[in-house]
Design an enzyme around this catalytic site. Structure first.
Site, PDB file in Angstrom:
ATOM      1  CG  PHE A 149      -0.069   0.254   2.744  1.00  0.00           C
ATOM      2  CD1 PHE A 149       0.292   1.869   3.063  1.00  0.00           C
ATOM      3  CD2 PHE A 149      -0.258  -0.332   3.312  1.00  0.00           C
ATOM      4  CE1 PHE A 149       0.355   2.147   3.736  1.00  0.00           C
ATOM      5  CE2 PHE A 149       0.783  -0.087   4.580  1.00  0.00           C
ATOM      6  CZ  PHE A 149       1.001   1.262   4.482  1.00  0.00           C
ATOM      7  CE  LYS A 173      -3.280  -8.715  -4.678  1.00  0.00           C
ATOM      8  NZ  LYS A 173      -3.638  -7.330  -4.267  1.00  0.00           N
ATOM      9  CD  GLU A 176      -5.394  -5.475  -0.094  1.00  0.00           C
ATOM     10  OE1 GLU A 176      -4.436  -5.867  -0.066  1.00  0.00           O
ATOM     11  OE2 GLU A 176      -5.320  -5.867   1.082  1.00  0.00           O
ATOM     12  CB  SER A 226       4.674  -7.613   5.507  1.00  0.00           C
ATOM     13  OG  SER A 226       4.041  -8.457   5.300  1.00  0.00           O
ATOM     14  CB  CYS A 281       9.911  -0.117   2.855  1.00  0.00           C
ATOM     15  SG  CYS A 281      11.201   0.041   1.332  1.00  0.00           S
ATOM     16  CD  GLU A 383       8.403  -2.812   8.616  1.00  0.00           C
ATOM     17  OE1 GLU A 383       7.628  -4.367   8.006  1.00  0.00           O
ATOM     18  OE2 GLU A 383       9.004  -2.333   7.352  1.00  0.00           O
TER      19      GLU A 383
END
Ligand code: NAD
Length: 498
Positions: A149, A173, A176, A226, A281, A383
């Protein structure tokens, strides 16, 4: 309510699923759209569209594919403001940061504009009598990208920009949680001249991802997200015979040596730890000052800078960071802060319970600062992915070097110093994939390659640059003989070049 559907074969398609997800405006906490989740049937339709488009696209000369990339870049630049607004109000990052997200993706498209050069093969003339050897890089077929995301524009462009320029077709993909910008990018690529089916977008969750991983016509899967999911994608994709690169989570350290320019360090740290609400990240959520004097000085300078941070709606041009992606993610960050306190770290500044006047239901969280964080603490090991900066004090250069080197993640690391020899030694020995020297967020430029080490990446090829070209192509090597006269019997033994 706005409905977000798939984009397959050049058309928006509602899909046949009865499952869907809610897309929020994190500034207000209100749902702004509903995104249809794809079934295996929807994924199959997208892969089939890619398969149909592949032969013509792959055989187009690379210069013509590059021209589509040039046109795409111009269209994205034309629509930059609209795209940045859409991105900011779906993700929550401030508008300038949303523009940066798109801009860094466009830099990969600029690299892809030079694809004819990157695809040139190698040639050895006269490898034997009348023998020449040459190699070429050919596209794989239909490739898939599964994205997180936090960079709804840049990371999809890392993947499809290179894959498509190399002659592949693509099924994306996207997350969402922020699905709108990837669809707009696919529409713009079509407008730029990519034939229908070259770039397809399917939305969804695990069901759609699993369908891509199992599909026999998907040749390669590129993933960013992740670490647990990255490892799952890597092992499942590889077990199904696919080429896989899977980038995972991170916990990047900033090492501060006593001779560093402290004013600059503080400015860099605050931006790198709290920018985009820490949802990067390549954020710097851990700072390691060397020596207690450096640590005390740093802490004293950090607190007022953190207190001055302006948190606001992502549409507020003065805001330095906006809300996080969902209420659930905010809760997760707050849980980590509680864990840190329970583990005995000193919470110097607590960002929990922050509300923005006029946006009381938005997913905002204030900045937090911890001191005396220690190895072995869960809040250090894992994290957090939020606006939380942790100070881990080190007594020596060696101790500071060991911290990022021994951490489970190895995405990025930075060192702040005026000592070239120490910086050089650090860069050479640290067990991390991307290193910044007085650079807090060392995301490599598009013509180099992006990728971490250890649990930050599974697979062995990095994103974009020549590593990306290698991932999205396969090597063919031709040995050709055009002898003069009779060359005689080749015999039965292994041919050698004597
Ligand atoms: P995520 O792992 O939850 O989701 C990433 C993608 O995987 C999404 O498309 C999602 O739909 C899909 N997914 C989620 N659960 C799945 C499951 N069980 N099976 C199959 N697919 C699944 O990550 P996120 O929360 O969207 O993004 C944040 C994470 O991404 C952080 O850990 C961050 O460090 C990481 N990240 C890494 C990089 C990098 O290059 N190393 C870059 C950006 C973000």
């Amino acid at each position: 309510m706005r409905a977000i559907g798939n984009f397959i074969d050049g058309r928006s398609i509602a899909g046949d699923s009865r499952r869907s997800g809610r897309v929020f405006d994190p500034n207000t906490g209100a749902q702004q759209a509903e995104v249809a989740f794809s079934t295996a049937g929807d994924v199959d339709a997208a892969v089939k569209a890619g398969l149909r488009a592949f032969p013509a696209w792959a055989s187009l000369n690379p210069q013509r594919r590059a021209r589509v990339m040039f046109a795409f870049k111009a269209l994205v630049e034309r629509d930059l403001d609209e795209l940045a607004y859409l991105l900011a109000t779906e993700h929550g990052k401030v508008r300038a940061d949303a523009r940066g997200d798109i801009q860094r993706g466009l830099e990969v498209i600029e690299f892809a504009c030079g694809i004819p050069h990157a695809l040139k093969g190698e040639f050895t003339e006269g490898a034997g009598p009348g023998i020449d050897v040459y190699s070429m890089r050919q596209p794989l077929g239909v490739c898939a990208g599964i994205t997180p995301f936090n960079f709804p524009a840049m990371i999809p462009m890392w993947m499809f920009g290179i894959a498509i320029a190399c002659g592949n077709t693509f099924v994306l993909k996207p997350s969402e949680k922020a699905p709108s910008v990837p669809v707009r990018l696919a529409e713009l690529l079509l407008q730029a001249g990519a034939p229908a089916g070259v770039l397809n977008v399917v939305h969804g969750d695990k069901e759609a991802v699993d369908a891509l991983l199992a599909h026999p016509d998907v040749r390669a899967v590129s993933f960013v997200g992740s670490s647990d999911i990255a490892q799952y994608i890597y092992s499942t994709g590889a077990a199904n015979g696919k080429r896989v690169q899977a980038m995972g989570g991170a916990k990047n350290h900033g090492i501060v040596l006593p001779d560093a320019d402290m004013e600059q360090v503080v400015r860099d740290l605050v931006g790198a730890a709290f920018g985009s609400a820490g949802e990067r990240c390549m954020a710097l959520p851990v700072v390691v000052p060397v020596g207690s004097k450096t640590a005390d000085d740093l802490r004293e300078r950090l607190v007022p800078e953190i207190n001055r941070l302006r948190i606001g709606a992502s549409t507020d041009p003065q805001a330095q960071y906006g809300p996080v992606i969902t209420a659930g993610h905010r809760q997760r960050i707050e849980d980590y802060i509680r864990t840190g306190v329970d583990e005995g770290a000193e919470l110097v500044r607590d960002g929990r319970g922050f509300t923005l006047p006029g946006h009381e239901q938005g997913f905002f969280i204030g900045p937090s600062l911890f001191d005396h964080v220690k190895r072995g603490m869960k809040s250090y090991h894992e994290e957090i992915f939020g606006p939380v900066l942790q100070i881990v004090r080190a007594e020596s250069f060696e101790e500071a070097l060991a911290l990022p080197s021994e951490h489970q993640y190895g995405n990025g690391v930075a060192i702040f110093t005026r000592n070239g020899r120490a910086a050089r030694e650090f860069a050479r020995t640290v067990n991390v994939g991307m290193v910044g020297i007085n650079v807090p967020i060392p995301v490599p430029v598009a013509y180099h390659s992006f990728g971490g080490w250890k649990r930050s990446a599974f697979g062995d090829t990095n994103q974009h640059g020549m590593e990306g070209v290698r991932f999205f192509t396969r090597l063919k090597t031709v040995t050709a003989r055009w002898p003069e006269g009779d060359v005689g019997d080749q015999g039965f033994v292994m041919p050698t070049m004597r």
